[in-house]
Scaffold this motif. Sequence first.
Motif, PDB file in Angstrom:
ATOM      1  N   LYS A 201       0.758  -1.159   0.024  1.00  0.00           N
ATOM      2  CA  LYS A 201       0.146   0.095   0.127  1.00  0.00           C
ATOM      3  C   LYS A 201       0.807   1.230  -0.087  1.00  0.00           C
ATOM      4  N   GLN A 202       0.442   2.381  -0.878  1.00  0.00           N
ATOM      5  CA  GLN A 202       1.266   3.404  -0.977  1.00  0.00           C
ATOM      6  C   GLN A 202       0.758   4.357   0.266  1.00  0.00           C
ATOM      7  N   SER A 203       1.549   4.717   1.287  1.00  0.00           N
ATOM      8  CA  SER A 203       1.321   5.800   2.128  1.00  0.00           C
ATOM      9  C   SER A 203       2.320   7.126   1.943  1.00  0.00           C
ATOM     10  N   SER A 204       1.945   8.318   2.685  1.00  0.00           N
ATOM     11  CA  SER A 204       2.714   9.375   2.413  1.00  0.00           C
ATOM     12  C   SER A 204       4.181   9.105   2.712  1.00  0.00           C
ATOM     13  N   ALA A 205       4.369   8.266   3.678  1.00  0.00           N
ATOM     14  CA  ALA A 205       5.954   7.915   3.917  1.00  0.00           C
ATOM     15  C   ALA A 205       6.541   7.375   2.950  1.00  0.00           C
ATOM     16  N   ASP A 206       5.804   6.270   2.417  1.00  0.00           N
ATOM     17  CA  ASP A 206       6.221   5.434   1.148  1.00  0.00           C
ATOM     18  C   ASP A 206       6.541   6.426   0.137  1.00  0.00           C
ATOM     19  N   CYS A 207       5.827   7.258  -0.180  1.00  0.00           N
ATOM     20  CA  CYS A 207       5.897   8.202  -1.267  1.00  0.00           C
ATOM     21  C   CYS A 207       7.096   9.068  -1.183  1.00  0.00           C
ATOM     22  N   LYS A 208       7.390   9.415  -0.013  1.00  0.00           N
ATOM     23  CA  LYS A 208       8.435  10.546   0.316  1.00  0.00           C
ATOM     24  C   LYS A 208       9.937   9.921   0.012  1.00  0.00           C
ATOM     25  N   LYS A 209       9.914   8.505   0.745  1.00  0.00           N
ATOM     26  CA  LYS A 209      11.067   7.790   0.388  1.00  0.00           C
ATOM     27  C   LYS A 209      11.408   7.171  -0.767  1.00  0.00           C
ATOM     28  N   ILE A 210      10.284   7.019  -1.734  1.00  0.00           N
ATOM     29  CA  ILE A 210      10.491   6.578  -2.972  1.00  0.00           C
ATOM     30  C   ILE A 210      11.103   7.858  -3.910  1.00  0.00           C
ATOM     31  N   LEU A 211      10.263   8.894  -3.513  1.00  0.00           N
ATOM     32  CA  LEU A 211      10.656  10.298  -4.269  1.00  0.00           C
ATOM     33  C   LEU A 211      12.050  10.768  -3.938  1.00  0.00           C
ATOM     34  N   ALA A 212      12.603  10.463  -2.802  1.00  0.00           N
ATOM     35  CA  ALA A 212      13.999  10.815  -2.383  1.00  0.00           C
ATOM     36  C   ALA A 212      15.019  10.017  -3.106  1.00  0.00           C
ATOM     37  N   PHE A 213      14.432   8.536  -3.202  1.00  0.00           N
ATOM     38  CA  PHE A 213      15.426   7.888  -4.026  1.00  0.00           C
ATOM     39  C   PHE A 213      15.629   8.310  -5.625  1.00  0.00           C
ATOM     40  N   GLN A 214      14.307   8.367  -6.122  1.00  0.00           N
ATOM     41  CA  GLN A 214      14.403   8.774  -7.682  1.00  0.00           C
ATOM     42  C   GLN A 214      15.321  10.149  -7.659  1.00  0.00           C
TER      43      GLN A 214
END
Length: 231
Positions: free
Chosen positions: A57-70
């Motif tokens: 599931k996509q949470s805001s924390a997930d999105c922020k971490k993925i975005l930082a990696f990208q």
Amino acid sequence: MARTRRRAGVVLGLAGMIVPLTMVMGTGSAQAASCSTKPGPYQKQVEKFLGLKVDGKQSSADCKKILAFQKKHWITPNNGVAGPVTWRTMNTMLAQKAAGSNPNKAGSCPTNKGRIACVDLTRQLSWIQDGKKLAYGPVPIRTGRDGAETRTGLKKIYWRNINHFSSLYKVPMPYAQFFDGGQAFHSVTKPIHSPPGSAGCVNMTPAAAKKYWSMLRNGDEVFVWGKKAGT
């Protein structure tokens, strides 16, 4: 009546000023909501890689971490979605980590050639070995993108230029060591895992390229094999 008109004009003027403020606030809200709330096709794999809760599931924390990696690795689109390019980059990193200090365990790079630079396109790894002995590496590399793949096979370094500048691409290529036409080992300052890849050269970090420069000479062999993901 004149005073009434003036007061009405002031009210209308203030109202006119309020509209742009509302628009600005709307823009800010849109930017804040730009992080996707939908899970990507590789959600669980990416969550595991980043040490997040693996629930798909996509949470805001997930999105922020993925975005930082990208953003760190210049992956586009950088929208926080666990998409194929993001996972491909992570999967390559996992394969590199798994190689450890024995990258030639499968024996893919020849061990009967003396000093040789090995280039594994599949794992995006390179190292230098003397026979069966690992002399340096392995180090992550960035090879040719789709349509401009780094050519496979046994090669030899034939020309070296420590301060080379590409007249074709108009970019510097420090510590360039050419082994196949215009393809060479050389240093880059961009993230080494950034997709989609080079124009065919084997990109390296400045430290790795400098070490290769000190250890290799004209006539030393280079063996390239495998297939880069996405090509």
